[in-house]
Design an enzyme around this catalytic site. Structure first.
Site, PDB file in Angstrom:
ATOM      1  CE  LYS A   1      16.894   2.233 -10.686  1.00  8.88           C
ATOM      2  NZ  LYS A   1      15.932   1.943 -11.737  1.00  8.88           N
TER       3      LYS A   1
ATOM      4  CB  ALA B   1      19.846   8.127 -20.585  1.00  7.45           C
TER       5      ALA B   1
ATOM      6  CG  ASP C   1      15.726   5.964  -9.004  1.00  3.93           C
ATOM      7  OD1 ASP C   1      14.653   5.684  -8.444  1.00  3.93           O
ATOM      8  OD2 ASP C   1      15.917   5.839 -10.227  1.00  3.93           O
TER       9      ASP C   1
HETATM   10  O1  C5P Z   1      13.133  12.087  -9.270  1.00  5.36           O
HETATM   11  P1  C5P Z   1      13.812  12.123 -10.596  1.00  5.36           P
HETATM   12  O2  C5P Z   1      14.406  13.481 -10.901  1.00  5.36           O
HETATM   13  O3  C5P Z   1      14.802  11.023 -10.779  1.00  5.36           O
HETATM   14  O4  C5P Z   1      12.664  11.868 -11.661  1.00  5.36           O
HETATM   15  C1  C5P Z   1      12.862  12.127 -13.034  1.00  5.36           C
HETATM   16  C2  C5P Z   1      11.528  12.191 -13.739  1.00  5.36           C
HETATM   17  O5  C5P Z   1      10.918  10.891 -13.738  1.00  5.36           O
HETATM   18  C3  C5P Z   1      10.506  13.088 -13.078  1.00  5.36           C
HETATM   19  O6  C5P Z   1      10.641  14.409 -13.542  1.00  5.36           O
HETATM   20  C4  C5P Z   1       9.191  12.460 -13.538  1.00  5.36           C
HETATM   21  O7  C5P Z   1       8.883  12.841 -14.860  1.00  5.36           O
HETATM   22  C5  C5P Z   1       9.513  10.981 -13.577  1.00  5.36           C
HETATM   23  N1  C5P Z   1       9.130  10.284 -12.331  1.00  5.36           N
HETATM   24  C6  C5P Z   1       7.789  10.060 -12.057  1.00  5.36           C
HETATM   25  N2  C5P Z   1       7.428   9.404 -10.912  1.00  5.36           N
HETATM   26  C7  C5P Z   1       8.360   8.935 -10.067  1.00  5.36           C
HETATM   27  C8  C5P Z   1       9.740   9.125 -10.329  1.00  5.36           C
HETATM   28  C9  C5P Z   1      10.093   9.804 -11.482  1.00  5.36           C
HETATM   29  O8  C5P Z   1       6.921  10.476 -12.827  1.00  5.36           O
HETATM   30  N3  C5P Z   1       7.972   8.282  -8.958  1.00  5.36           N
END
Ligand code: C5P
Length: 304
Positions: free
Chosen positions: A11, A99, A139
């Site tokens: 995406k 990443a 995501d």
């Molecule tokens: O949800 P996910 O594990 O993909 O998110 C990874 C990191 O990205 C979270 O630990 C956070 O630090 C950051 N994040 C955030 N706000 C979001 C999505 C992700 O701060 N809405």
């Protein structure tokens, strides 16, 4: 049980508006996700012991133990359907770099949910899978859904967006990756405790998407994480500038980066942009993709 293979797209975010940091460490978002035709493939097979094998792009950097997001997805689904034996061999063929701001790991988790649901004949609905997906990562639900969709909350609360037409993109891959938490933290630092308004949906972007005009969409692309990504990777400035100078209708860091996404008027211009970006030496590689495309879907191993 026949092996099941699922294809799942990467995406980009057409809008990524980031609200203040919440008490749980996440940020409230208003984002517009858009799935593009760069796919990973995940095959699951019954096995006595759980295992993960990764081949393809950046394969050596993907963890293959219990922490792998796809392995976690299989365990989460097994728990949800009260399946005692979650042993499954997961094979991931990667084309989405890791990443990179393209939600490749989330895509593999979504694909694993769809594949195991089929392999185990668990019969969960899309809504039930989406709930499990939200517990795995912000995501992951969108990787199930695909298309063009508005994401709220952490990004996991989705509404399909009214979008016309097909968009031609060039993705420029950077050398090395960026950690999503690091980019959010840099975003907080750059804001320096200034008050941050709750994020709002861009009405300009919504109108442009309804019109199906790539030039209008190009003007409306926005990403609040871009200054943070560029602060951590100043070389991205050159890549973005090279795309703009070569006539891209829009140039933006994808998600938390470091991949840059360039919108072209049509397939021919996308080809020209890809050549120009390669020639400018501002990235480790380019790929031409189209969006939107559907989310995670079974491609082989259906019954019969
Ligand atoms: O949800 P996910 O594990 O993909 O998110 C990874 C990191 O990205 C979270 O630990 C956070 O630090 C950051 N994040 C955030 N706000 C979001 C999505 C992700 O701060 N809405």
């Amino acid at each position: 049980m026949t092996p099941v293979t699922v294809r799942v797209p990467a995406k980009v975010n057409l809008q990524l508006s980031v609200g203040p940091r919440r008490d749980d460490g996440y940020h409230d978002l208003m984002t517009v996700f858009h799935s593009v035709s760069l796919f990973d493939e995940v095959t699951v097979r019954p096995a006595d012991r759980a295992s993960v094998r990764v081949t393809g792009q950046d394969a050596s950097q993907v963890p293959t133990g219990r922490t792998n997001l796809a392995a976690r997805a299989a365990r989460a689904l097994a728990a949800a359907v009260k399946r005692r034996q979650s042993g499954v061999q997961i094979e991931i063929r990667k084309r989405i770099p890791i990443a990179a701001g393209l939600a490749g790991g989330s895509a593999d988790a979504a694909a694993t949910l769809v594949a195991c649901n089929e392999l185990w004949q668990a019969g969960l609905t899309q809504a039930e899978l989406s709930e499990i997906a939200a517990g795995l990562g912000s995501d992951v639900p969108f990787a199930l859904l695909g298309g063009t969709a508005i994401g709220q909350g952490r990004g996991e609360r989705l509404t399909a967006a009214l979008a016309a037409g097909t968009y031609h993109w060039v993705l420029a891959f950077a050398t090395g990756g960026l950690s999503t938490p690091d980019v959010y933290a840099a975003c907080d630092r750059l804001r320096d405790a200034a008050p941050v308004a709750p994020p709002e949906l861009s009405t300009g972007l919504m109108a442009a998407l309804r019109s199906g005009d790539p030039a209008a969409v190009g003007l409306q692309l926005s990403n609040d994480l871009q200054p943070a990504a560029v602060s951590l990777r100043p070389d991205l400035r050159r890549a973005l500038a090279a795309g703009e100078e070569s006539g891209a209708l829009g140039a933006i860091v994808s998600g938390s980066g470091p991949t840059c996404a360039f919108l072209a008027a049509d397939a021919r211009q996308a080809g020209e942009l890809a050549v120009a970006l390669t020639g400018a030496g501002v990235c480790r590689g380019v790929v031409r993709v189209q969006g939107p495309v559907p989310g995670a879907a079974v491609v082989a191993g259906e019954p019969g």
